[in-house]
Write an enzyme that holds these catalytic residues in place. Structure first.
Site, PDB file in Angstrom:
ATOM      1  N   GLU A   1     -20.254 -27.598   7.886  1.00 60.23           N
ATOM      2  CA  GLU A   1     -19.197 -28.001   7.475  1.00 60.23           C
ATOM      3  C   GLU A   1     -19.477 -28.452   5.719  1.00 60.23           C
ATOM      4  O   GLU A   1     -20.130 -29.455   5.548  1.00 60.23           O
ATOM      5  CB  GLU A   1     -18.360 -29.590   8.213  1.00 60.23           C
ATOM      6  CG  GLU A   1     -17.336 -29.520   6.961  1.00 60.23           C
ATOM      7  CD  GLU A   1     -16.364 -30.570   7.593  1.00 60.23           C
ATOM      8  OE1 GLU A   1     -15.158 -30.976   7.509  1.00 60.23           O
ATOM      9  OE2 GLU A   1     -16.787 -31.773   8.276  1.00 60.23           O
TER      10      GLU A   1
ATOM     11  N   GLY B   1     -12.786 -38.826  10.355  1.00 63.52           N
ATOM     12  CA  GLY B   1     -14.198 -39.236   9.094  1.00 63.52           C
ATOM     13  C   GLY B   1     -15.225 -38.488   9.484  1.00 63.52           C
ATOM     14  O   GLY B   1     -15.280 -37.722  10.007  1.00 63.52           O
ATOM     15  N   SER B   2     -16.493 -38.484   9.017  1.00 67.67           N
ATOM     16  CA  SER B   2     -17.496 -37.841   8.916  1.00 67.67           C
ATOM     17  C   SER B   2     -18.012 -38.062  10.732  1.00 67.67           C
ATOM     18  O   SER B   2     -18.159 -39.046  12.083  1.00 67.67           O
ATOM     19  CB  SER B   2     -18.642 -38.285   7.972  1.00 67.67           C
ATOM     20  OG  SER B   2     -19.261 -39.318   8.152  1.00 67.67           O
TER      21      SER B   2
ATOM     22  N   GLU C   1     -11.421 -37.926  15.300  1.00 72.82           N
ATOM     23  CA  GLU C   1     -11.551 -36.230  14.682  1.00 72.82           C
ATOM     24  C   GLU C   1     -12.272 -36.716  13.380  1.00 72.82           C
ATOM     25  O   GLU C   1     -12.438 -37.012  12.938  1.00 72.82           O
ATOM     26  CB  GLU C   1      -9.987 -36.563  13.578  1.00 72.82           C
ATOM     27  CG  GLU C   1      -9.978 -35.624  13.410  1.00 72.82           C
ATOM     28  CD  GLU C   1      -8.800 -34.935  12.081  1.00 72.82           C
ATOM     29  OE1 GLU C   1      -7.777 -35.712  12.341  1.00 72.82           O
ATOM     30  OE2 GLU C   1      -8.737 -34.249  11.024  1.00 72.82           O
TER      31      GLU C   1
ATOM     32  N   CYS D   1      -8.725 -31.711   6.660  1.00 73.80           N
ATOM     33  CA  CYS D   1      -9.364 -31.668   8.235  1.00 73.80           C
ATOM     34  C   CYS D   1      -9.259 -29.716   8.543  1.00 73.80           C
ATOM     35  O   CYS D   1      -9.945 -29.838   8.985  1.00 73.80           O
ATOM     36  CB  CYS D   1      -8.960 -32.340   8.676  1.00 73.80           C
ATOM     37  SG  CYS D   1      -7.874 -34.040   8.054  1.00 73.80           S
TER      38      CYS D   1
ATOM     39  N   LYS E   1      -9.763 -51.178   9.442  1.00 76.84           N
ATOM     40  CA  LYS E   1     -10.976 -50.550   8.638  1.00 76.84           C
ATOM     41  C   LYS E   1     -10.663 -49.667   7.245  1.00 76.84           C
ATOM     42  O   LYS E   1     -10.288 -48.434   7.631  1.00 76.84           O
ATOM     43  CB  LYS E   1     -12.331 -50.264   9.070  1.00 76.84           C
ATOM     44  CG  LYS E   1     -13.615 -50.936   8.837  1.00 76.84           C
ATOM     45  CD  LYS E   1     -13.266 -50.147   8.020  1.00 76.84           C
ATOM     46  CE  LYS E   1     -14.065 -49.071   7.708  1.00 76.84           C
ATOM     47  NZ  LYS E   1     -14.294 -48.107   6.593  1.00 76.84           N
TER      48      LYS E   1
END
Lengths: 526, 526
Positions: free
Chosen positions: B385, B234-235, B256, B293, B177
């Protein structure tokens, strides 16, 4: 007088919301001791103590934790009579050969093997990349909650079993939640563990024990920030509720849930040694009154004379064999319900189906039969686990239909295939194994599934919903310790600050470590 | 004209519910190609094809899958210009040195390392117990969905990155995706992968690509019975929604998510080499416009002259350094929001804080400051973040307060501690490291966290909510392959039926296997 809970190294009165008593399944009488149902205050105190113990354990040498486990294993062996006595009353399991001669030695052996792995650090997959200056290994992840099952009061017990031993050997304290059927047995184990802790200098709170909580408190426990992970063995419905709570909090939870453990018997196997397979199946199906996680609950064969003969022989043996005692009134009631569900779906009752005596927990050995078509038409229904002395025979029209049956199976702990030693089933085997292997944690040939050897190569696990994760095993040292580890990399960390497992010098002289791509027990070369 | 999706080996028109376009963050202009938002029909077709491919791959020799990966890596290197061109337009990342010279070679290298591990089978932890007759190893677990992030269009891309390579090397097909910011880049990778598949004889559906789905379809995808597991980078908000869906279905999902990557700078380090640390921090904090990251989002120090000097120097450099381009309008907007949140909590703005130009996605380099007390009073808020070129400096009154700050930290990918090489910080280091290590996947000394070496000892992972599980790494071959494996035991299975990894003969002559307790590349002795 209500039994005390073990919190922070002291046996103390529970902040209880109520009490319960276990039942002797051989008499259906309640056992005298009252056990507390802990409120959140007990859980909270245990969590605080476990969190503090986990911090303390991080600086203990692995050898000290190993000594604790070994001391505990010795005490278990020495207290065999008392433990067996309690477990026999609470579980109805036979003192001998089962409890005293099989399960107890297995339990202390498992603890000793875990101690050995703890001392060697062979579970931690120490990995050293000298060029990059990075070193990694698995480390303790914090307090582990262990929910033990009813069917192995010793070997899977919440303060004595495989999850307990693995969590401790990985460096974590355990909060045990006794199975409510065996509270006194579990209490006796916790007493021994506390003695071992006090004698070997590990924190007292390395082991704590509560007996029961409300459902909401159980869910709160496994998702508490102070918890590292949870090990659970028990019913699917209760396990999935805990899983949902732990998942939502991002806390690892390892579950061993239900499994029907399909056994496929191919035609050539029946022809060549049908009588032996009847014996093997009988032993496996009725062992422990069928209350093994790896009980062969579903047997799948292809129709024909040999299958008819097999069914007839098994039917006779089910009818003529004495019905064992079930673990508790709840197990008996659940087994009754499952058999009823299967009958309602159209399974044919070949033996048993009802309760045998009023003064103990028991049900007649129950054998059911369905066609492959019936099974395929409602696979979820026909996979209803009948935990206890009941098995379902599924007769497929042909190999193609048998394969379709296997394709509908959920995840299971085990899958067995019996085939002709002479080779006549070899093509069929390939087809069957291809469908079966992705569904199971352990595939067996020519052998029934009960009997979970304590071996480094054992996988007592399997795809969901047999367990919560397809990558982990509950049995088998050192692999089962990994569940309770956190992977940590040390990047450019100064040599004196590295954990001993990752220092240049091999910490034991025999710890396997992967250094620059090769497994070795050598030191890092200077 | 709308771009095509790759399903079952064919580029075909999507059954789309709409379309979207990526934006060039350097110009804020929409890029011309329209990409489809796939309906469930696309997902369903991809799942069917992946499920069939997974079955086919189970019988392929590992060497064939390795050849596919190697062929693909070669094609990536050869197509560098085209890939870099697309990624630069879609991500705003510099062509050189970043995309062409760093990320692309890293990507093909990762794929080649994964191929090597696939061929050797060294990831599968083959374990043989000759006495018990039980052998186990990790095996493929089925189709893997990979959701790639926006910040590494190559190295973490959904059909090119670490999760992709690991899933394939473990024997599983991938449904990619694409990240919606880099659809054209991802499409070009998928074209190369398909060519490599066709040339090397693996199933075409080993790689499939869709670009975007509705949220509900994404959740349905990761929880579909045909799926083996999911890798997501991702988020946090989107990841946790997918996690909830996958968890409820019992499907493994590796996530992650966000991480603020605390950097602790102890007084002796600042005194002995403060100017160097300023340089190292600047490079790490603004590299890739802070969109790593492992970006050092929170720096923690103890108040004093050296800390004041450090802050002043960093403030000057933040103000004088040109602001890089952010990956997308969404990143810019989210960064703005996070900075506003931190300011609203009382953080002092030392530099930046607003947008710099209207014609590209950018924000002035932003530096914020808070006291230890402020941080401790709302740790959740202060750990917001700020993904991009913003960092928060936390100044504690003393070492005790610094420790308290660390105790409030959530799980992170990394944690750094700078200390005096002369030893004056050694006691403080011990205290800080003790609190920090349980919170992070990788601990670093005297080094900033950006730069995730592809090393067997690398852990790119960490406790929740940095990732979904503390036991796994997203980088580091062979360890990262384990996520996509299912543990299978072979109990009494006839020798000819064992997987090659578990046969008596070592399958490659160099595959490490644990035989009767010792790691070896030898054959099983007869």
């Amino acid at each position: 007088m209500t039994a005390k809970v073990l919190i922070n190294g002291a046996w103390r009165s529970s902040d209880a919301t109520g009490t319960f008593q276990a039942t002797n399944p051989n008499t259906n009488e309640k056992l005298p001791t009252e056990f507390p149902i802990s409120s959140w205050a007990d859980c909270d105190a245990a969590l605080d103590a476990a969190f503090a113990a986990a911090r303390e354990m991080r600086t203990l040498p692995a050898a000290v934790i190993a000594e604790f486990l070994e001391s505990y294993a010795d005490k278990i062996d020495a207290a065999s009579d008392s433990l067996v006595e309690a477990a026999a009353s609470e579980s109805g399991l036979a003192k001998s050969p089962r409890l005293a001669d099989v399960e107890l030695p297995r339990t202390s052996n498992q603890i000793r093997l875990s101690a050995q792995s703890c001392r060697r650090g062979d579970w931690a997959l120490a990995t050293i990349d000298t060029a990059a200056g990075i070193r990694s290994c698995y480390e303790p992840l914090g307090p582990v909650c262990v929910f033990g099952p009813n069917n192995f009061p010793f070997a899977f017990g919440s303060v004595s079993g495989g999850d307990f031993a693995a969590a401790i050997a990985a460096g974590n304290p355990v909060i045990g939640k006794a199975n409510s059927t065996v509270p006194e047995t579990t209490r006796r184990f916790a007493q021994l563990a506390l003695q071992a802790a006090q004698e070997t200098g590990v924190p007292d709170a390395i082991v704590q024990l509560i007996y029961r909580t409300g459902h909401a408190d159980g869910e709160r426990l496994v998702s508490d920030p102070r918890v590292g992970a949870t090990g659970y063995t028990g019913s699917r419905s209760a396990g999935l509720k805990l899983k949902a709570a732990a998942d939502a909090a991002g806390k690892p939870i390892y579950l061993e849930l239900s499994s029907v453990n399909p056994v496929v018997i191919l035609p050539g196997a029946l022809k060549s040694r049908g009588a032996e397979i009847v014996d093997e199946f009988m032993t496996s199906a009725l062992m422990g009154t069928g209350q093994f996680c790896t009980n062969p609950g579903v047997v799948i064969a292809i129709k024909g004379q040999a299958t008819d003969d097999f069914i007839k022989a098994v039917q006779d043996r089910f009818q003529s064999s004495p019905a064992g005692t079930l673990l508790s009134p709840a197990v008996a009631s659940s087994l009754n319900q499952s058999v009823k569900t299967l009958c309602d779906l159209g399974a044919e009752l070949l033996a048993g189906g009802g309760e045998v005596e009023a003064d103990r927990c028991a049900m007649a050995n129950t054998l059911l039969k369905a066609t492959g078509k019936q099974f395929i038409s409602d696979p979820e229904g026909f996979q209803t686990e009948a935990f206890g002395n009941a098995s379902l025979l599924v007769v497929a029209d042909d190999l193609a239909e048998l394969r379709e049956v296997i394709k509908t199976l959920e995840g299971n702990l085990t899958g067995c295939v019996y085939s002709d030693p002479g080779g006549s089933d070899d093509d069929a085997y390939e087809q069957v194994a291809f469908e079966l292997i992705p569904k199971v944690g352990r595939v067996l040939n020519d052998k029934m599934p009960t009997g979970v050897a304590v071996s480094a190569a054992m996988n007592h696990g399997g795809p969901y919903p047999a367990t919560g994760h397809p990558g982990f095993t509950a049995v088998g040292v050192p692999a089962c310790l990994l569940r309770f580890g956190k992977l940590t990399s040390y990047d450019n960390v100064r040599p004196a600050r590295l954990p001993k497992l990752l220092a240049d010098k091999n910490p034991t002289g025999e710890t396997p470590r992967q250094i620059d791509g090769a497994w070795t027990t050598d030191d890092v070369k200077g």
